[in-house]
Design a protein around this motif. Structure first.
Motif, PDB file in Angstrom:
ATOM      1  N   THR A  29      -2.212  12.140   7.293  1.00  0.00           N
ATOM      2  CA  THR A  29      -2.278  11.307   8.488  1.00  0.00           C
ATOM      3  C   THR A  29      -3.741  11.099   8.835  1.00  0.00           C
ATOM      4  OG1 THR A  29      -0.181  12.178   9.314  1.00  0.00           O
ATOM      5  CG2 THR A  29      -1.625  11.126  10.920  1.00  0.00           C
ATOM      6  N   VAL A  42      -4.031   3.588   4.237  1.00  0.00           N
ATOM      7  CA  VAL A  42      -2.608   3.340   4.461  1.00  0.00           C
ATOM      8  C   VAL A  42      -2.000   2.688   3.229  1.00  0.00           C
ATOM      9  CG1 VAL A  42      -0.949   1.994   5.819  1.00  0.00           C
ATOM     10  CG2 VAL A  42      -2.776   3.261   6.972  1.00  0.00           C
ATOM     11  N   THR A  47      -0.645   7.793   6.533  1.00  0.00           N
ATOM     12  CA  THR A  47      -0.045   7.352   7.790  1.00  0.00           C
ATOM     13  C   THR A  47      -1.138   7.279   8.834  1.00  0.00           C
ATOM     14  OG1 THR A  47       2.054   8.419   7.273  1.00  0.00           O
ATOM     15  CG2 THR A  47       1.637   7.909   9.589  1.00  0.00           C
ATOM     16  N   SER A  48      -1.237   6.145   9.537  1.00  0.00           N
ATOM     17  CA  SER A  48      -2.244   5.973  10.571  1.00  0.00           C
ATOM     18  C   SER A  48      -1.584   6.068  11.944  1.00  0.00           C
ATOM     19  CB  SER A  48      -2.925   4.605  10.420  1.00  0.00           C
ATOM     20  OG  SER A  48      -3.892   4.419  11.430  1.00  0.00           O
TER      21      SER A  48
END
Length: 288
Positions: A29, A42, A47-48
């Protein structure tokens, strides 16, 4: 099973960290104040999140790579209780007191804290050329060592969270002092009609022969035993004055040399002219 890891800050270092973790298959993340910096990661599977707190809550291990200690403190403070139960590994450059302050803050919020000092350019992260020194929570370093070793060779320096930074800023001060000396040497060489390229091999040869003297100086400084029959302060005072005069005569300001000359002058004035050049460090410590 791969660990879920968060990277806070997507400058050159942060992006290299996240890329290395993704390459190894870790669910990663990421968060950055400017969201567009996350787009390429991404696309690689990261995951942003929209807030740092969300990103921190998503990872068991949280790597922080921000501009400076002020930015790191602000981001973590805003995240608040999201750090509970997380291990924070702060790779942001700063001084020892900055690291200790954040370690205390993390403990107050039930998080573990490691501070890391990175010795690598971003493109070497994840290779044998990168190394990172850590200090802080020994348990955290032990628990996450395999993940940290992915980023570069890791060395644990002790439980004082500021120790890695203490080494780091001292090493960097030495590095920049060396670069400053090289730039001065190059300017003097060019003023004498010598190219920097022609000067450099001869300078490197001399420095290579001279560097072992630093270990002798280190022992003298630690023991505060500065007696010498070789390179005394008064001898270096005379030699440095000659170099400064030559530099100024060539139109090159002696900006990088004058501070050292001042330290030597103070020690000679105080009656220590026969002592080793290493004794000049005492004037630096007195100034502090």
């Amino acid at each position: 099973m791969h660990t879920t890891i968060t990277v806070i800050g997507l400058g050159n270092l942060g992006r290299a960290l996240a890329h290395t973790l993704l390459r190894d298959g870790h669910p990663t993340t990421v968060w950055n104040r400017s969201p567009h910096k996350a787009e390429a990661l991404v696309a690689q599977g990261a995951t942003s999140t929209t807030t740092a707190a969300e990103a921190i809550a998503a990872g068991d291990l949280v790597l922080i790579a921000l501009l400076d200690p002020t930015a790191a403190r602000k981001v973590l403070t805003e995240a608040g209780d999201a750090v509970r139960g997380r291990t924070l590994v702060n790779l942001t450059s700063g001084g020892p007191d900055d690291a200790r302050e954040l370690a205390t803050w993390a403990a107050e919020h039930d998080g573990e804290y490691l501070h890391g000092a990175v010795y690598a350019v971003p493109q070497t992260i994840g290779t044998a050329e990168a190394s990172i020194n850590y200090s802080g929570s020994e348990a955290a370093h032990h628990r996450w060592q395999s993940q940290l070793d992915l980023l570069g060779r890791s060395t644990f320096l002790g439980t004082d969270a500021g120790r890695a930074s203490g080494y780091d800023v001292a090493i960097l001060a030495g590095m920049y002092g060396t670069i400053g000396g090289f730039l001065h040497a190059a300017a003097m060489a060019q003023a004498a009609g010598i190219s920097a390229a022609d000067l450099t091999p001869k300078l490197l040869s001399w420095l290579t022969d001279m560097f072992p003297a630093l270990s002798t100086f280190a022992r003298e400084i630690d023991d505060k035993e500065y007696s010498t029959e070789e390179s005394s302060l008064v001898m270096n005072q005379s030699g440095l004055a000659t170099i400064i005069a030559a530099s100024q005569a060539q139109g090159v300001p002696a900006t990088t040399l004058l501070p050292l000359k001042d330290l030597i002058d103070r020690e000679v004035t105080a009656g220590h002219g026969a002592a080793s050049l290493a004794r000049a460090v005492e004037s630096l410590k007195a100034a502090g």
